[in-house]
Design an enzyme around this catalytic site. Structure first.
Site, PDB file in Angstrom:
ATOM      1  N   GLY A 150       0.822  -1.211   0.000  1.00  0.00           N
ATOM      2  CA  GLY A 150       0.000   0.000   0.000  1.00  0.00           C
ATOM      3  C   GLY A 150       0.858   1.264   0.000  1.00  0.00           C
TER       4      GLY A 150
ATOM      5  CG  HIS B 257      33.652  12.124   7.995  1.00  0.00           C
ATOM      6  ND1 HIS B 257      32.446  12.422   8.584  1.00  0.00           N
ATOM      7  CD2 HIS B 257      34.158  13.307   7.551  1.00  0.00           C
ATOM      8  CE1 HIS B 257      32.240  13.722   8.522  1.00  0.00           C
ATOM      9  NE2 HIS B 257      33.261  14.296   7.888  1.00  0.00           N
TER      10      HIS B 257
ATOM     11  CG  MET C 264       4.149 -14.173   2.324  1.00  0.00           C
ATOM     12  SD  MET C 264       2.553 -13.966   1.545  1.00  0.00           S
ATOM     13  CE  MET C 264       1.757 -15.509   1.978  1.00  0.00           C
TER      14      MET C 264
HETATM   15  P1  FAD Z   1       6.416 -16.558  -6.262  1.00  0.00           P
HETATM   16  O1  FAD Z   1       7.404 -15.507  -6.573  1.00  0.00           O
HETATM   17  O2  FAD Z   1       4.998 -16.183  -6.160  1.00  0.00           O
HETATM   18  O3  FAD Z   1       6.624 -17.684  -7.355  1.00  0.00           O
HETATM   19  C1  FAD Z   1       5.830 -18.806  -7.480  1.00  0.00           C
HETATM   20  C2  FAD Z   1       5.760 -19.199  -8.927  1.00  0.00           C
HETATM   21  O4  FAD Z   1       5.133 -20.477  -9.019  1.00  0.00           O
HETATM   22  C3  FAD Z   1       4.921 -18.267  -9.790  1.00  0.00           C
HETATM   23  O5  FAD Z   1       5.676 -17.761 -10.861  1.00  0.00           O
HETATM   24  C4  FAD Z   1       3.759 -19.130 -10.284  1.00  0.00           C
HETATM   25  O6  FAD Z   1       3.391 -18.857 -11.611  1.00  0.00           O
HETATM   26  C5  FAD Z   1       4.347 -20.517 -10.176  1.00  0.00           C
HETATM   27  N1  FAD Z   1       3.344 -21.577  -9.994  1.00  0.00           N
HETATM   28  C6  FAD Z   1       2.333 -21.629  -9.093  1.00  0.00           C
HETATM   29  N2  FAD Z   1       1.659 -22.776  -9.188  1.00  0.00           N
HETATM   30  C7  FAD Z   1       2.250 -23.486 -10.194  1.00  0.00           C
HETATM   31  C8  FAD Z   1       2.015 -24.758 -10.762  1.00  0.00           C
HETATM   32  N3  FAD Z   1       1.040 -25.554 -10.314  1.00  0.00           N
HETATM   33  N4  FAD Z   1       2.810 -25.158 -11.789  1.00  0.00           N
HETATM   34  C9  FAD Z   1       3.814 -24.359 -12.254  1.00  0.00           C
HETATM   35  N5  FAD Z   1       4.080 -23.163 -11.732  1.00  0.00           N
HETATM   36  C10 FAD Z   1       3.318 -22.732 -10.713  1.00  0.00           C
HETATM   37  N6  FAD Z   1       9.734  -9.143  -1.433  1.00  0.00           N
HETATM   38  C11 FAD Z   1      10.936  -8.614  -1.098  1.00  0.00           C
HETATM   39  O7  FAD Z   1      11.713  -9.298  -0.440  1.00  0.00           O
HETATM   40  N7  FAD Z   1      11.287  -7.356  -1.481  1.00  0.00           N
HETATM   41  C12 FAD Z   1      10.458  -6.562  -2.190  1.00  0.00           C
HETATM   42  O8  FAD Z   1      10.815  -5.436  -2.523  1.00  0.00           O
HETATM   43  C13 FAD Z   1       9.185  -7.081  -2.551  1.00  0.00           C
HETATM   44  N8  FAD Z   1       8.322  -6.336  -3.268  1.00  0.00           N
HETATM   45  C14 FAD Z   1       7.110  -6.864  -3.641  1.00  0.00           C
HETATM   46  C15 FAD Z   1       6.239  -6.067  -4.339  1.00  0.00           C
HETATM   47  C16 FAD Z   1       5.007  -6.559  -4.713  1.00  0.00           C
HETATM   48  C17 FAD Z   1       4.076  -5.677  -5.512  1.00  0.00           C
HETATM   49  C18 FAD Z   1       4.647  -7.890  -4.376  1.00  0.00           C
HETATM   50  C19 FAD Z   1       3.323  -8.456  -4.794  1.00  0.00           C
HETATM   51  C20 FAD Z   1       5.509  -8.692  -3.653  1.00  0.00           C
HETATM   52  C21 FAD Z   1       6.750  -8.183  -3.259  1.00  0.00           C
HETATM   53  N9  FAD Z   1       7.649  -8.933  -2.510  1.00  0.00           N
HETATM   54  C22 FAD Z   1       8.858  -8.403  -2.145  1.00  0.00           C
HETATM   55  C23 FAD Z   1       7.350 -10.319  -2.090  1.00  0.00           C
HETATM   56  C24 FAD Z   1       8.030 -11.329  -3.044  1.00  0.00           C
HETATM   57  O9  FAD Z   1       7.600 -11.081  -4.353  1.00  0.00           O
HETATM   58  C25 FAD Z   1       7.701 -12.761  -2.646  1.00  0.00           C
HETATM   59  O10 FAD Z   1       8.017 -12.969  -1.288  1.00  0.00           O
HETATM   60  C26 FAD Z   1       8.471 -13.761  -3.486  1.00  0.00           C
HETATM   61  O11 FAD Z   1       8.153 -13.603  -4.838  1.00  0.00           O
HETATM   62  C27 FAD Z   1       8.162 -15.201  -3.047  1.00  0.00           C
HETATM   63  O12 FAD Z   1       8.796 -16.106  -3.880  1.00  0.00           O
HETATM   64  P2  FAD Z   1       8.172 -17.563  -4.192  1.00  0.00           P
HETATM   65  O13 FAD Z   1       9.117 -18.175  -5.166  1.00  0.00           O
HETATM   66  O14 FAD Z   1       7.871 -18.254  -2.936  1.00  0.00           O
HETATM   67  O15 FAD Z   1       6.776 -17.270  -4.887  1.00  0.00           O
HETATM   68  P1  NAD Z   2       0.616  -6.451   4.677  1.00  0.00           P
HETATM   69  O1  NAD Z   2       0.181  -7.593   5.477  1.00  0.00           O
HETATM   70  O2  NAD Z   2       2.010  -5.955   4.800  1.00  0.00           O
HETATM   71  O3  NAD Z   2      -0.328  -5.191   4.967  1.00  0.00           O
HETATM   72  C1  NAD Z   2      -1.708  -5.233   4.839  1.00  0.00           C
HETATM   73  C2  NAD Z   2      -2.321  -4.120   5.670  1.00  0.00           C
HETATM   74  O4  NAD Z   2      -3.717  -4.042   5.365  1.00  0.00           O
HETATM   75  C3  NAD Z   2      -2.197  -4.360   7.168  1.00  0.00           C
HETATM   76  O5  NAD Z   2      -1.583  -3.242   7.765  1.00  0.00           O
HETATM   77  C4  NAD Z   2      -3.645  -4.561   7.613  1.00  0.00           C
HETATM   78  O6  NAD Z   2      -3.889  -4.070   8.927  1.00  0.00           O
HETATM   79  C5  NAD Z   2      -4.433  -3.789   6.565  1.00  0.00           C
HETATM   80  N1  NAD Z   2      -5.840  -4.207   6.388  1.00  0.00           N
HETATM   81  C6  NAD Z   2      -6.320  -5.472   6.313  1.00  0.00           C
HETATM   82  N2  NAD Z   2      -7.670  -5.452   6.143  1.00  0.00           N
HETATM   83  C7  NAD Z   2      -8.064  -4.154   6.106  1.00  0.00           C
HETATM   84  C8  NAD Z   2      -9.328  -3.492   5.957  1.00  0.00           C
HETATM   85  N3  NAD Z   2     -10.478  -4.151   5.806  1.00  0.00           N
HETATM   86  N4  NAD Z   2      -9.351  -2.136   5.963  1.00  0.00           N
HETATM   87  C9  NAD Z   2      -8.200  -1.439   6.121  1.00  0.00           C
HETATM   88  N5  NAD Z   2      -6.985  -2.027   6.269  1.00  0.00           N
HETATM   89  C10 NAD Z   2      -6.904  -3.363   6.251  1.00  0.00           C
HETATM   90  O7  NAD Z   2       0.293  -6.854   3.147  1.00  0.00           O
HETATM   91  P2  NAD Z   2       0.664  -6.170   1.750  1.00  0.00           P
HETATM   92  O8  NAD Z   2       1.122  -4.785   1.922  1.00  0.00           O
HETATM   93  O9  NAD Z   2      -0.496  -6.464   0.860  1.00  0.00           O
HETATM   94  O10 NAD Z   2       1.911  -7.033   1.277  1.00  0.00           O
HETATM   95  C11 NAD Z   2       1.807  -8.441   1.065  1.00  0.00           C
HETATM   96  C12 NAD Z   2       3.136  -9.129   1.225  1.00  0.00           C
HETATM   97  O11 NAD Z   2       4.061  -8.724   0.221  1.00  0.00           O
HETATM   98  C13 NAD Z   2       3.772  -8.810   2.567  1.00  0.00           C
HETATM   99  O12 NAD Z   2       4.122 -10.026   3.163  1.00  0.00           O
HETATM  100  C14 NAD Z   2       4.984  -8.008   2.240  1.00  0.00           C
HETATM  101  O13 NAD Z   2       6.055  -8.313   3.111  1.00  0.00           O
HETATM  102  C15 NAD Z   2       5.311  -8.419   0.806  1.00  0.00           C
HETATM  103  N6  NAD Z   2       5.927  -7.243   0.155  1.00  0.00           N
HETATM  104  C16 NAD Z   2       7.174  -6.870   0.526  1.00  0.00           C
HETATM  105  C17 NAD Z   2       7.730  -5.730  -0.005  1.00  0.00           C
HETATM  106  C18 NAD Z   2       9.089  -5.321   0.418  1.00  0.00           C
HETATM  107  O14 NAD Z   2       9.780  -6.116   1.022  1.00  0.00           O
HETATM  108  N7  NAD Z   2       9.522  -4.112   0.121  1.00  0.00           N
HETATM  109  C19 NAD Z   2       7.038  -4.974  -0.917  1.00  0.00           C
HETATM  110  C20 NAD Z   2       5.766  -5.359  -1.256  1.00  0.00           C
HETATM  111  C21 NAD Z   2       5.229  -6.519  -0.713  1.00  0.00           C
END
Ligand code: FAD
Ligand code: NAD
Length: 471
Positions: free
Chosen positions: A189, A450, A324
């Protein structure tokens, strides 16, 4: 497939968890197959998560800085125009460069990459519906579930990625919405609110809790970043629950209530971003065919060696327990392969950093003040503001601080919390210190160059066991 063709490791999912496990297993000389249905490797992180969001954060920051933060630095620019199409193209180029890079790395490490959707036929066989049509199957001595997560939908608000969007829509909007409402003031967000607010949208973040930043952020730091983001133009409604919403003409109307019950309000917006968390994704995986169960939050149940109750089937990354985060998924992937190959592996869950890539960034590792209070652990606090750091002053980026928490008796570091420029890079030092069990004095007596922002880190450590020099 016959037993003779059985692979040492079959990985379902080619995200960070899956592709890192594939490379590591390839390096260990294992015969590996990685199945990914998306069409490109890298999963959520590379395709629609970490990487594209950071591209937009970086470039929207530059745009915003040129517009609002350049004149007093002695830089006068003429007509500044946003070219959103080009901004998106730059993002797409970063993504495709990296996903192709991962494909190259799999090849280099001898990994077989199958483009298709995998599902369990039995405990050793994975059926693959190929993206190009047709079907195949692979058998594995070991199988790794690395299927990741998906956005948690908001009941009654159907995501169309145009007016009601998830993060996937938020990294691909074709125009800057006049008004945007963000449901959820967690990391997604706040990062996306920053991007669109900088590009000119009037953004309101509605957060259920009294504090923004999602789980884990230190309350003092969360308050500080909220103040800073508010000054940048983002509106906040904390302690406010979104009850529901309705698409109305061109936009969306959202109903909210005080989280404690009370006054109902409605908001109109052109675009609503649903960012209330993510949930594990195991759809279509055929877990029922092998009797694997999920916990109440949809997570694959594993033991400390990432084994499901069928020991040769393991799970890592977003599909199972823990934060995550991409780097957490990566650590687990390496450890899981090591367990398979060598019988031992290790991830220190007390030492996983978090970074929020707003400006300034927020980063932390270890326990927050509220964690320590809740657990009844005594602690000492040391802080140092960037306004007293020479590099921050020369850069004219003085907002924020470094905060350290240490054990009052042993001085062992318990947590590091930073809001400030480059916090995401600086936290690596805190993570290393925590991992090695450093004391705040260990950090303070380490010479820091520094003028650097990292001197604020050193001085916060000094302030923890003694006194800072420059504040
Ligand atoms: P995923 O990356 O979700 O990969 C799973 C893969 O499995 C997918 O490509 C999917 O297509 C594939 N898959 C699923 N089911 C099947 C199937 N049955 N057969 C074949 N393939 C399949 N984390 C950070 O640490 N830093 C960040 O800055 C950050 N920014 C983020 C920003 C956003 C907008 C979002 C949504 C997430 C962000 N995250 C960030 C979280 C991060 O993306 C996840 O924690 C990470 O991708 C998890 O890796 P994973 O491999 O477990 O899952
Ligand atoms: P989040 O769990 O970080 O935040 C969700 C927020 O929504 C919480 O603060 C919660 O209190 C609020 N919320 C829930 N229901 C609500 C409602 N009905 N009305 C108002 N507020 C409500 O989840 P996210 O921001 O969607 O991110 C998902 C995952 O992706 C997280 O695990 C995050 O760590 C990962 N992610 C990581 C990064 C990064 O590392 N920079 C960037 C993007 C995403």
């Amino acid at each position: 497939a016959t037993e003779a063709e059985s692979r040492d490791l079959v990985i379902i999912g080619g995200g960070v968890a899956g592709y890192v496990a594939a490379i590591k297993a390839g390096q260990e000389g294992m015969k590996v197959t990685c199945i990914e249905k998306r069409g490109t490797l890298g999963g959520t992180c590379l395709n629609v998560g970490c990487i594209p969001s950071k591209s937009l954060l970086n470039n929207s920051h530059l745009y915003h800085q040129i517009l609002h933060d350049s004149k007093h630095r002695g830089i006068e620019v003429g007509d500044v125009k946003l070219n959103l199409k080009q901004l998106m193209k730059a993002k797409d180029q970063s993504v495709s460069g990296l996903t192709k890079g991962v494909e190259f790395l799999l090849k280099k490490n001898g990994v077989e990459y199958i483009k298709g959707a995998g599902s369990f036929q039995d405990e050793h066989t994975v059926k693959v519906e190929l993206n190009d049509g047709g079907e195949t199957s692979v058998t594995g001595k070991n199988i790794l579930i690395a299927t990741g997560s998906e956005v948690t939908p908001f009941p009654g608000l159907e995501i169309d990625e145009k007016t009601v969007i998830s993060s996937t829509g938020a990294i691909a909007l074709e125009t800057v919405p006049k008004k945007m409402t963000v449901i959820g003031g967690g990391i997604i967000g706040l990062e996306m609110a920053s991007v669109w607010s900088r590009l000119g949208s009037e953004v309101t973040v509605v957060e259920f809790l009294d504090q923004i930043g999602g789980p884990g952020m230190d309350t003092e730091i969360a308050k500080s970043i909220q103040k800073i983001l508010k000054k940048q133009g983002i509106n906040f409604k904390t302690g406010t629950k979104v009850l529901g919403g309705e698409k109305s003409g061109e936009g969306v109307t959202i109903n909210v209530d005080s989280a404690k019950g009370g006054k109902e309000e409605t908001f109109d917006a052109d675009v609503v971003l649903v960012a209330i968390g993510r949930r594990p994704y195991t759809n279509g995986l055929g877990l029922e065919n092998i009797g694997l169960e999920l916990d109440e939050r949809g997570r694959v149940i594993i033991d400390s060696e990432y084994r499901t109750k069928i020991p040769h089937i393991r799970c890592v990354g977003d599909a199972t327990f823990g934060p995550m985060l991409a780097h957490k998924a990566e650590e687990e992937a390496v450890a899981a392969v090591e367990y398979i190959k060598k019988g031992y592996g290790h991830v220190n869950y007390g030492c996983i950093p978090s970074v929020m890539y707003t400006f300034p960034e927020v980063a932390w590792v270890g326990q927050s003040e509220q964690d320590l209070k809740k657990a009844g652990i005594k602690y000492r606090v040391g802080t140092f503001p960037f306004s007293a750091n020479s590099r921050a002053k020369t850069n004219l980026d003085t907002e924020g601080m470094v905060k350290m928490l240490a054990d009052p008796e042993t001085d062992r570091l318990l947590g590091v919390h930073i809001v400030g420029p480059n916090a995401g890079e600086m936290i690596a030092e805190g993570t290393l210190a925590l991992e090695y069990g450093a004391s705040s004095e260990d950090i303070a007596r380490t010479c820091h160059a520094h003028p650097t922002l990292a001197e604020a880190f050193k001085e916060a450590a000094m302030a923890t066991y003694s006194k800072a020099i420059h504040y």
